[in-house]
Motif scaffolding. Sequence first.
Motif, mmCIF file in Angstrom:
data_model
loop_
_atom_site.group_PDB
_atom_site.id
_atom_site.type_symbol
_atom_site.label_atom_id
_atom_site.label_comp_id
_atom_site.label_asym_id
_atom_site.label_seq_id
_atom_site.Cartn_x
_atom_site.Cartn_y
_atom_site.Cartn_z
ATOM 1 N N ASN A 123 2.004 -14.205 -7.610
ATOM 2 C CA ASN A 123 2.695 -12.927 -7.594
ATOM 3 C C ASN A 123 2.676 -11.893 -7.956
ATOM 4 N N VAL A 124 1.935 -11.776 -8.289
ATOM 5 C CA VAL A 124 1.041 -10.635 -9.583
ATOM 6 C C VAL A 124 -0.469 -11.275 -9.412
ATOM 7 N N ASP A 125 -1.078 -9.615 -9.959
ATOM 8 C CA ASP A 125 -2.549 -9.120 -9.698
ATOM 9 C C ASP A 125 -3.049 -10.201 -10.908
ATOM 10 N N ASN A 126 -2.634 -10.407 -11.686
ATOM 11 C CA ASN A 126 -3.441 -11.015 -12.761
ATOM 12 C C ASN A 126 -3.411 -12.636 -12.234
ATOM 13 N N GLY A 127 -3.155 -12.717 -12.297
ATOM 14 C CA GLY A 127 -1.736 -14.415 -11.667
ATOM 15 C C GLY A 127 -2.757 -14.635 -10.474
ATOM 16 N N ALA A 128 -3.035 -13.693 -9.967
ATOM 17 C CA ALA A 128 -3.947 -14.399 -8.386
ATOM 18 C C ALA A 128 -5.422 -14.517 -8.694
ATOM 19 N N ALA A 129 -5.782 -13.112 -9.697
ATOM 20 C CA ALA A 129 -7.328 -13.045 -10.029
ATOM 21 C C ALA A 129 -7.601 -14.679 -11.048
ATOM 22 N N ALA A 130 -6.208 -15.159 -11.394
ATOM 23 C CA ALA A 130 -6.664 -15.982 -12.598
ATOM 24 C C ALA A 130 -6.879 -17.600 -11.928
ATOM 25 N N VAL A 131 -6.510 -17.557 -10.529
ATOM 26 C CA VAL A 131 -6.857 -18.950 -10.024
ATOM 27 C C VAL A 131 -7.355 -18.785 -9.285
ATOM 28 N N ARG A 132 -8.291 -17.813 -9.356
ATOM 29 C CA ARG A 132 -9.484 -18.181 -8.352
ATOM 30 C C ARG A 132 -10.282 -19.048 -8.028
ATOM 31 N N PRO A 133 -10.695 -19.434 -9.596
ATOM 32 C CA PRO A 133 -11.894 -20.496 -9.841
ATOM 33 C C PRO A 133 -11.366 -22.025 -9.638
ATOM 34 N N VAL A 134 -10.148 -21.880 -9.992
ATOM 35 C CA VAL A 134 -9.928 -23.670 -9.391
ATOM 36 C C VAL A 134 -9.202 -23.783 -7.943
ATOM 37 N N ALA A 135 -8.835 -22.158 -7.456
ATOM 38 C CA ALA A 135 -9.013 -22.944 -6.338
ATOM 39 C C ALA A 135 -10.076 -23.137 -4.944
ATOM 40 N N GLU A 136 -11.077 -22.013 -5.554
ATOM 41 C CA GLU A 136 -12.210 -21.956 -4.923
ATOM 42 C C GLU A 136 -12.744 -24.006 -5.411
ATOM 43 N N ALA A 137 -13.040 -23.668 -6.913
ATOM 44 C CA ALA A 137 -13.490 -25.322 -7.031
ATOM 45 C C ALA A 137 -12.758 -26.309 -6.088
ATOM 46 N N ASN A 138 -11.406 -26.034 -5.800
ATOM 47 C CA ASN A 138 -11.159 -27.170 -6.071
ATOM 48 C C ASN A 138 -10.142 -27.089 -4.198
ATOM 49 N N GLY A 139 -11.414 -27.202 -3.147
ATOM 50 C CA GLY A 139 -11.333 -26.408 -1.915
ATOM 51 C C GLY A 139 -9.565 -25.814 -1.593
ATOM 52 N N ILE A 140 -8.575 -24.840 -1.967
ATOM 53 C CA ILE A 140 -7.227 -24.501 -2.060
ATOM 54 C C ILE A 140 -7.504 -23.650 -1.374
ATOM 55 N N MET A 141 -7.321 -23.065 -0.405
ATOM 56 C CA MET A 141 -6.622 -21.950 0.675
ATOM 57 C C MET A 141 -5.281 -21.439 -0.129
ATOM 58 N N TYR A 142 -5.222 -20.129 -0.713
ATOM 59 C CA TYR A 142 -3.676 -19.248 -1.370
ATOM 60 C C TYR A 142 -3.412 -18.105 -1.303
ATOM 61 N N PHE A 143 -2.088 -17.686 -0.909
ATOM 62 C CA PHE A 143 -1.235 -16.204 -0.002
ATOM 63 C C PHE A 143 -0.739 -15.811 -1.346
ATOM 64 N N PRO A 144 -1.331 -14.868 -1.858
ATOM 65 C CA PRO A 144 -1.349 -13.609 -3.568
ATOM 66 C C PRO A 144 -0.380 -12.874 -3.050
ATOM 67 N N TYR A 145 0.432 -12.415 -3.841
ATOM 68 C CA TYR A 145 1.154 -11.284 -3.031
ATOM 69 C C TYR A 145 0.332 -9.716 -4.411
ATOM 70 N N ALA A 146 -0.978 -9.716 -4.255
ATOM 71 C CA ALA A 146 -1.771 -8.982 -5.104
ATOM 72 C C ALA A 146 -2.553 -7.882 -4.487
#
Lengths: 289, 395
Positions: B109-132
């Motif tokens: 839901n927030v900017d720093n959370g959305a930025a933090a999960v980016r490497p994990v999402a990209e490494a594991n083939g996850i599309m994510y829909f942040p509110y950031a």
Amino acid sequence: MEQVIANGVYLGSQYAMIALGLTLIFALMNVLNFAHGQMYVIGGFVTYTFYGQLELPFVLALLMSCVTLAVLGALIEKFLFGPVIRRSAREESTMLLAAGIAFLLDAIILLVFGEKQRGVPKIVDGVFNWDFRIIMPYDRILICGLAIFSIVAFITFMQFSKTGRALRALAQDRVAAQLMGVNVNRYSMIGFALGAMLAGLVGGLLVTITGINLGMGGPTSIKAFMMVMIGGAGVISGAIAGGFILGMLEAVGLAVLSQYGDITYLAIFIALMVFLAIRPQGLMGKPWG
Amino acid sequence: MKRRSIFTALSAALVLAAAQGTVGLAANPVLKVGFVGVTSGPAAAWGISNQRSMETRAAWINETGGYTIGDVTYDIEIVSFDDQKDPKRAIAGMEKMAQEGIHYVVGPNVDNGAAAVRPVAEANGIMYFPYAFPKELYMAPASNAVLGMVANYQSGPAIYKYLMEEKGVKTVAFIAANESDPLSQRDSGLAAAEALGLEAVSANVTYQVDTTDFTPVLTPVIRTRPDLLVLSGVSPANAPQLIRSARELGYQGLISTETAQDAQVLREGAGDLANGFISVGGASTPEIASDMMVEFVTRYTEMFGEYNDESNTKVYALEYILATLAANPAAIEDVEEFKQTMDTFEAPNPYMKGDAMMRYVGMSSFGQRRQVAVPLVVNVFQDGEFETLFVAEVD
């Protein structure tokens, strides 16, 4: 400047009330009640339910907050803190228990009252405006007056009633009080209930101004601990002084430092660290405990 | 003999019941969709409205037989994780999603959370829909994040322009909580306002996120007498208190924000003092809400006791994920397929009246389609309800 002083007095009165219950419990049982903020939140939600939802008179809703928290406090002391204090000499046992209770109360508040910010109708309409030098809504003035009245009533109760004297004796020396015939278990429970009731009272009063939400508990506890550190742990007058000092510092800081961003609490924390390095027992605390 | 018959019959009944139960549970394969966001603490309303929107829609889909993607009809299961608005927890949540084999996650839901999960999402083939809102999450080379709402740098200019033309606004003041999202929204709002020719009379006053009494905070801002007071990135918990304090301090100008708000919270916290407050919503007002949106609100209310107006926007993310997967079933296991489909995807918007379409947008802001096209509905609060001020689109 007049506005800053008025804001400081108003903030100080509510902070002092929040700190009173916390310091009372600490004085009586040597327990750092991390759940004090959550008790404040429950008090706000009870008043919200009775006054805002069921549309009962505000005074009755406030009374319900006090009664609910007093009962909750008594139960927590009897079934949780009391047994832990008797079985464990380690102070961290009660600290961990208090933290656990805070998490539990947070979860219960979420389940029962939901995640939304709640508010109640204003108890008094209108705004006092002295030529734009002091602007203060009448409900804030009323709540400030009620808070100061409650503090005076609490001090009077502690000073002159039999229960108050017993509680003070307990706070001064638990063993000596027991030897003088004070029923330690009973008065510990009464003291904890009284501390929780104060949290409920201030929650009920402030819901009319600030509203209430699930997340207010933790920050409220932190501020209460700051006031207690300023005034001196376990000293009633110290908590009141700490509350008014913090309120005034906050009001002045927000007025003077606002142009530099949100550095008011940064400045307060630095000042507090320096102060505690010089006087770790706080303004009115004793260095030997 | 009789006893043995009874025992045999009972055993047979048990085996049959167990088999039926197994058949019942296995009627549809399960498609898991994740949620990582804040569902506790002061900002809990943001994440809980997300989570409950997803759970309401999933229950609705499952009740009506499941969601067909290709040749298979799936039951939808929502796997939730409370990140407590902490980036470290958000990473842990995204790792949990990866361990469960989930490829589509709503949040954080927030900017720093959305930025933090980016490497994990990209490494594991996850599309994510942040509110950031940070643009680098959605601009190349990033490609796994899809903005789930309208960003403040998209809605802000539209609101300011409208107020300049319709209300004669000339001066503006900004106030924001002292944390990353509101501060970045304040900065981009300030830039947009100045680009439009508004004079910013106050823009550096901030408040702590746990502030409960805003009168001392607002006093210096109100003394600058702006035509418009912008509550940058304000949470629904703080909005009514800020409005109330501003009005009680004698402020008579306009107040707006670019975040979604809840009518009941404003009604309870500020009452009539909130009249005229401008905010951004989704398919919320009766003028634009479809029958399906009305049913969604009804089901949400039945399931959780009360509706949250923030879900007018948050209803969309799960719908977009499922509709895109339906458009290209190969994307269920391969997010690269999903990304390819995003460029051409179009489907009717079930939550709006008329011929509104669901499609991915963001070319102007991000240079690639990494934003869901939720309607940019600018609301004004009046007598306890939101009224539509104007509707716009993001390209």
